[in-house]
Write an enzyme that holds these catalytic residues in place. Structure first.
Site, PDB file in Angstrom:
ATOM      1  N   PRO A  92      15.123  -4.382   3.036  1.00 10.77           N
ATOM      2  CA  PRO A  92      14.929  -5.166   1.807  1.00 10.77           C
ATOM      3  C   PRO A  92      14.362  -6.559   2.091  1.00 10.77           C
ATOM      4  CG  PRO A  92      17.243  -4.489   2.050  1.00 10.77           C
ATOM      5  CD  PRO A  92      16.505  -3.951   3.221  1.00 10.77           C
ATOM      6  N   ARG A 157      -1.383  10.508   0.998  1.00 11.56           N
ATOM      7  CA  ARG A 157      -2.324  10.955  -0.034  1.00 11.56           C
ATOM      8  C   ARG A 157      -3.656  10.229   0.030  1.00 11.56           C
ATOM      9  NH1 ARG A 157      -2.548   8.001  -4.435  1.00 11.56           N
ATOM     10  NH2 ARG A 157      -2.926   9.670  -5.926  1.00 11.56           N
ATOM     11  N   ASP A 172      -7.219   6.359  -9.796  1.00 11.78           N
ATOM     12  CA  ASP A 172      -5.824   5.937  -9.706  1.00 11.78           C
ATOM     13  C   ASP A 172      -5.598   4.570 -10.330  1.00 11.78           C
ATOM     14  OD1 ASP A 172      -4.610   7.977  -8.479  1.00 11.78           O
ATOM     15  OD2 ASP A 172      -4.475   7.061  -6.492  1.00 11.78           O
TER      16      ASP A 172
END
Ligand code: 6GU
Length: 246
Positions: A92, A157, A172
């Site tokens: 994080p 991808r 996209d």
């Protein structure tokens, strides 16, 4: 591309990599994903991977030795500094993951992802082993595993040959800088809700205009912060100004 993932929970990776686009990419040998159990790099009877924090406090800290050893077994000659091989700690505290970082990572032949756990990783792993730290958003996950899956999906991808047509990449959201326009399929009327007439018109120029306008409108409504960086024509900028006023 080769991706090595270091984790304490190798079982978590079974299903996401055995379905859909990721499975296809692996089957077609466009990517090789190797899951490495950090526990296999321990040598004591109890296979200890964590220990109490120096200075006290709640929560266990991941020990450095098994993580260094796991990385060294993948890449025998680790030199500090200049590195062609990204070694990324999912935490994080990392830099916020983005489509831009996904593009950046997709250009490497090989990367190593280390799944931290929320309570902490020995600071020497950050200081002397990893080349980058990445977070997937401002919320807390119990470990870096889900974040690693997100990064792998977003990167794989983009690899050449993974998606059916290159056009789907160009369209996209985030590649255009805008959110996607609304999509419809048959039937043209469902429960009294009709598909916008323009989409049935067969007029490709009008359809392209409508979609572009809808993408801009949607982005303005939901993510106005994206519009500043989006690639808009002068005319489209004027449209945005008009929409903002109304
Ligand atoms: Cl990479 N790890 C954890 N534990 N929590 C997160 C995260 C990563 N990104 C957002 N939250």
């Amino acid at each position: 591309m080769q991706i090595d993932i270091l984790t304490l929970f190798p079982q978590m990776f079974e299903s996401p990599f055995s379905t859909g686009i990721l499975k296809r990419a692996i089957d077609h040998k466009l990517v090789r994903i190797n899951i490495c159990d950090i526990r296999d790099c321990t040598h004591d009877k109890h296979h200890t991977v964590d220990d109490y924090a120096y200075g006290g406090g709640a929560g266990m800290v991941l020990k450095p030795e098994p993580i260094f050893e796991a990385v060294e077994s993948i890449k025998p000659d680790i030199e500090e500094g200049v590195n062609m091989l990204p070694i990324i700690l999912l935490t994080p505290q990392g830099r916020p993951f983005s489509q831009e970082i996904a593009y950046e990572l997709s250009r490497y032949m090989h990367m190593i992802l280390i799944c931290g756990r929320y309570e902490g990783v020995d600071e020497r792993v950050r200081g002397h082993l990893v080349t980058d730290e990445v977070s997937i958003g401002d919320y807390v996950l119990s470990g870096g595993e889900l974040a690693a899956m997100v990064v792998v999906d977003a990167v794989v991808r983009l690899l050449p040959g993974v998606l059916g047509s290159e056009a789907s990449l160009l369209d996209d959201s985030y590649a255009t800088g805008l959110l996607e326009y609304p999509q419809y399929t048959r039937p043209d009327e469902y429960k009294g809700w009709s598909v916008p007439q323009v989409l049935l018109s067969g007029n490709h120029a009008q359809i392209a205009n409508w979609r572009r306008e809808q993408a801009i409108l949607r982005t303005l409504e939901r993510r106005p912060d994206l519009l500043d960086k989006a690639n808009l024509s002068l005319e489209e900028r004027r449209l945005v100004d008009r929409l903002k006023q109304s």
